[in-house]
Motif scaffolding. Structure first.
Motif, PDB file in Angstrom:
ATOM      1  N   THR A  93     -46.875  15.106  -3.181  1.00 45.67           N
ATOM      2  CA  THR A  93     -46.715  15.143  -1.731  1.00 45.67           C
ATOM      3  C   THR A  93     -46.425  16.577  -1.303  1.00 45.67           C
ATOM      4  O   THR A  93     -46.190  17.451  -2.131  1.00 45.67           O
ATOM      5  N   THR A  94     -46.416  16.786  -0.006  1.00 46.22           N
ATOM      6  CA  THR A  94     -46.093  18.124   0.494  1.00 46.22           C
ATOM      7  C   THR A  94     -44.633  18.453   0.279  1.00 46.22           C
ATOM      8  O   THR A  94     -44.271  19.624   0.253  1.00 46.22           O
ATOM      9  N   LYS A  95     -43.793  17.435   0.079  1.00 48.87           N
ATOM     10  CA  LYS A  95     -42.374  17.689  -0.147  1.00 48.87           C
ATOM     11  C   LYS A  95     -42.130  18.415  -1.459  1.00 48.87           C
ATOM     12  O   LYS A  95     -41.211  19.212  -1.572  1.00 48.87           O
ATOM     13  N   ASN A  96     -42.944  18.117  -2.480  1.00 43.00           N
ATOM     14  CA  ASN A  96     -42.725  18.759  -3.768  1.00 43.00           C
ATOM     15  C   ASN A  96     -43.824  19.761  -4.123  1.00 43.00           C
ATOM     16  O   ASN A  96     -44.079  20.033  -5.270  1.00 43.00           O
ATOM     17  N   THR A  97     -44.472  20.325  -3.104  1.00 41.24           N
ATOM     18  CA  THR A  97     -45.453  21.389  -3.288  1.00 41.24           C
ATOM     19  C   THR A  97     -44.892  22.651  -2.634  1.00 41.24           C
ATOM     20  O   THR A  97     -44.371  22.604  -1.532  1.00 41.24           O
ATOM     21  N   SER A  98     -45.029  23.775  -3.327  1.00 41.39           N
ATOM     22  CA  SER A  98     -44.443  25.013  -2.812  1.00 41.39           C
ATOM     23  C   SER A  98     -45.111  25.434  -1.498  1.00 41.39           C
ATOM     24  O   SER A  98     -46.284  25.167  -1.267  1.00 41.39           O
ATOM     25  N   LYS A  99     -44.339  26.095  -0.656  1.00 42.66           N
ATOM     26  CA  LYS A  99     -44.829  26.536   0.655  1.00 42.66           C
ATOM     27  C   LYS A  99     -46.000  27.508   0.520  1.00 42.66           C
ATOM     28  O   LYS A  99     -46.930  27.469   1.304  1.00 42.66           O
ATOM     29  N   SER A 100     -45.936  28.397  -0.478  1.00 40.83           N
ATOM     30  CA  SER A 100     -47.008  29.381  -0.629  1.00 40.83           C
ATOM     31  C   SER A 100     -48.339  28.699  -0.942  1.00 40.83           C
ATOM     32  O   SER A 100     -49.385  29.092  -0.412  1.00 40.83           O
ATOM     33  N   LEU A 101     -48.321  27.645  -1.765  1.00 38.08           N
ATOM     34  CA  LEU A 101     -49.563  26.923  -2.055  1.00 38.08           C
ATOM     35  C   LEU A 101     -50.047  26.151  -0.829  1.00 38.08           C
ATOM     36  O   LEU A 101     -51.253  26.054  -0.596  1.00 38.08           O
ATOM     37  N   GLN A 102     -49.119  25.628  -0.047  1.00 32.51           N
ATOM     38  CA  GLN A 102     -49.522  24.937   1.174  1.00 32.51           C
ATOM     39  C   GLN A 102     -50.206  25.900   2.140  1.00 32.51           C
ATOM     40  O   GLN A 102     -51.244  25.582   2.735  1.00 32.51           O
ATOM     41  N   ILE A 103     -49.623  27.084   2.299  1.00 30.33           N
ATOM     42  CA  ILE A 103     -50.188  28.083   3.208  1.00 30.33           C
ATOM     43  C   ILE A 103     -51.549  28.548   2.705  1.00 30.33           C
ATOM     44  O   ILE A 103     -52.503  28.678   3.484  1.00 30.33           O
ATOM     45  N   ALA A 131     -57.392  28.770   3.244  1.00 34.70           N
ATOM     46  CA  ALA A 131     -58.694  28.539   2.612  1.00 34.70           C
ATOM     47  C   ALA A 131     -59.529  27.572   3.442  1.00 34.70           C
ATOM     48  O   ALA A 131     -60.729  27.786   3.634  1.00 34.70           O
ATOM     49  N   LEU A 132     -58.912  26.508   3.959  1.00 35.28           N
ATOM     50  CA  LEU A 132     -59.649  25.564   4.804  1.00 35.28           C
ATOM     51  C   LEU A 132     -60.117  26.214   6.104  1.00 35.28           C
ATOM     52  O   LEU A 132     -61.216  25.932   6.592  1.00 35.28           O
ATOM     53  N   ILE A 133     -59.294  27.095   6.656  1.00 39.82           N
ATOM     54  CA  ILE A 133     -59.697  27.807   7.878  1.00 39.82           C
ATOM     55  C   ILE A 133     -60.912  28.679   7.588  1.00 39.82           C
ATOM     56  O   ILE A 133     -61.854  28.732   8.389  1.00 39.82           O
ATOM     57  N   LEU A 134     -60.928  29.356   6.438  1.00 35.67           N
ATOM     58  CA  LEU A 134     -62.085  30.164   6.057  1.00 35.67           C
ATOM     59  C   LEU A 134     -63.339  29.309   5.916  1.00 35.67           C
ATOM     60  O   LEU A 134     -64.429  29.724   6.328  1.00 35.67           O
ATOM     61  N   VAL A 135     -63.194  28.141   5.331  1.00 37.04           N
ATOM     62  CA  VAL A 135     -64.343  27.243   5.178  1.00 37.04           C
ATOM     63  C   VAL A 135     -64.904  26.857   6.542  1.00 37.04           C
ATOM     64  O   VAL A 135     -66.112  26.948   6.790  1.00 37.04           O
ATOM     65  N   TRP A 181     -61.757  29.182  -3.010  1.00 32.92           N
ATOM     66  CA  TRP A 181     -60.312  29.408  -2.924  1.00 32.92           C
ATOM     67  C   TRP A 181     -59.571  28.083  -2.760  1.00 32.92           C
ATOM     68  O   TRP A 181     -58.548  27.833  -3.382  1.00 32.92           O
ATOM     69  N   TYR A 182     -60.102  27.210  -1.903  1.00 27.63           N
ATOM     70  CA  TYR A 182     -59.475  25.913  -1.688  1.00 27.63           C
ATOM     71  C   TYR A 182     -59.465  25.086  -2.979  1.00 27.63           C
ATOM     72  O   TYR A 182     -58.464  24.451  -3.310  1.00 27.63           O
ATOM     73  N   MET A 183     -60.565  25.093  -3.711  1.00 31.10           N
ATOM     74  CA  MET A 183     -60.633  24.359  -4.973  1.00 31.10           C
ATOM     75  C   MET A 183     -59.619  24.912  -5.991  1.00 31.10           C
ATOM     76  O   MET A 183     -58.977  24.153  -6.720  1.00 31.10           O
ATOM     77  N   VAL A 184     -59.468  26.231  -6.034  1.00 29.00           N
ATOM     78  CA  VAL A 184     -58.498  26.850  -6.940  1.00 29.00           C
ATOM     79  C   VAL A 184     -57.078  26.454  -6.548  1.00 29.00           C
ATOM     80  O   VAL A 184     -56.245  26.129  -7.409  1.00 29.00           O
ATOM     81  N   VAL A 185     -56.789  26.433  -5.251  1.00 27.84           N
ATOM     82  CA  VAL A 185     -55.453  26.038  -4.780  1.00 27.84           C
ATOM     83  C   VAL A 185     -55.180  24.583  -5.142  1.00 27.84           C
ATOM     84  O   VAL A 185     -54.082  24.246  -5.602  1.00 27.84           O
ATOM     85  N   ARG A 186     -56.155  23.715  -4.955  1.00 25.56           N
ATOM     86  CA  ARG A 186     -55.963  22.302  -5.302  1.00 25.56           C
ATOM     87  C   ARG A 186     -55.699  22.151  -6.798  1.00 25.56           C
ATOM     88  O   ARG A 186     -54.860  21.356  -7.217  1.00 25.56           O
ATOM     89  N   PHE A 187     -56.390  22.911  -7.632  1.00 22.80           N
ATOM     90  CA  PHE A 187     -56.169  22.877  -9.071  1.00 22.80           C
ATOM     91  C   PHE A 187     -54.760  23.370  -9.403  1.00 22.80           C
ATOM     92  O   PHE A 187     -54.068  22.773 -10.238  1.00 22.80           O
ATOM     93  N   ARG A 188     -54.324  24.438  -8.731  1.00 17.17           N
ATOM     94  CA  ARG A 188     -52.975  24.964  -8.973  1.00 17.17           C
ATOM     95  C   ARG A 188     -51.906  23.959  -8.562  1.00 17.17           C
ATOM     96  O   ARG A 188     -50.881  23.825  -9.231  1.00 17.17           O
ATOM     97  N   ILE A 189     -52.121  23.239  -7.462  1.00 18.59           N
ATOM     98  CA  ILE A 189     -51.172  22.206  -7.042  1.00 18.59           C
ATOM     99  C   ILE A 189     -51.132  21.097  -8.080  1.00 18.59           C
ATOM    100  O   ILE A 189     -50.058  20.620  -8.461  1.00 18.59           O
TER     101      ILE A 189
END
Length: 109
Positions: A43-53, A58-62, A96-104
């Motif tokens: 969930t977003t509660k246990n995901t770091s803020k930097s990864l959320q941002i 990345a979605l805005i760029l897409v 970038w978005y795919m990389v962020v999802r993998f990191r999460i």
């Protein structure tokens, strides 16, 4: 003393009993969520803020790349060209978005 149903066999037992006399079910003092600790949700509660941002940027760029490509497509089509910057913005944002999802996913593994 109140009477309640056993969660296993649904036989009626006294609420102060720690086990069911009919089936032997033992009541747990721990909440039901702690019985299966492996079944946690990401969930977003246990995901770091930097990864959320990073995910949002990345979605805005897409979206910007996709809109830019389609809105200026007619101008570039008349000149027999391809809007490379818009396409590159879309591809970079998507990767970038795919990389962020993998990191999460790896963060919560």
């Amino acid at each position: 003393m109140a009477i309640e149903k056993c969660p296993e066999c649904e036989d009626q037992v006294l609420d102060n009993n720690y086990s069911c006399p009919a089936c032997g079910y033992v009541k747990s003092d721990k909440p039901a969520q702690q019985k299966h600790p492996k079944q946690s949700k990401i969930t977003t509660k246990n995901t770091s803020k930097s990864l959320q941002i990073e995910g949002v940027v990345a979605l805005i760029l897409v979206v910007v790349g996709l809109l830019w490509f389609y809105l200026t497509g007619d101008d570039y089509e008349q000149r027999n060209e391809l809007n490379i910057l818009a396409l590159l913005t879309f591809v970079v944002g998507f990767v970038w978005y795919m990389v962020v999802r993998f990191r999460i996913w790896r963060e919560h593994d």
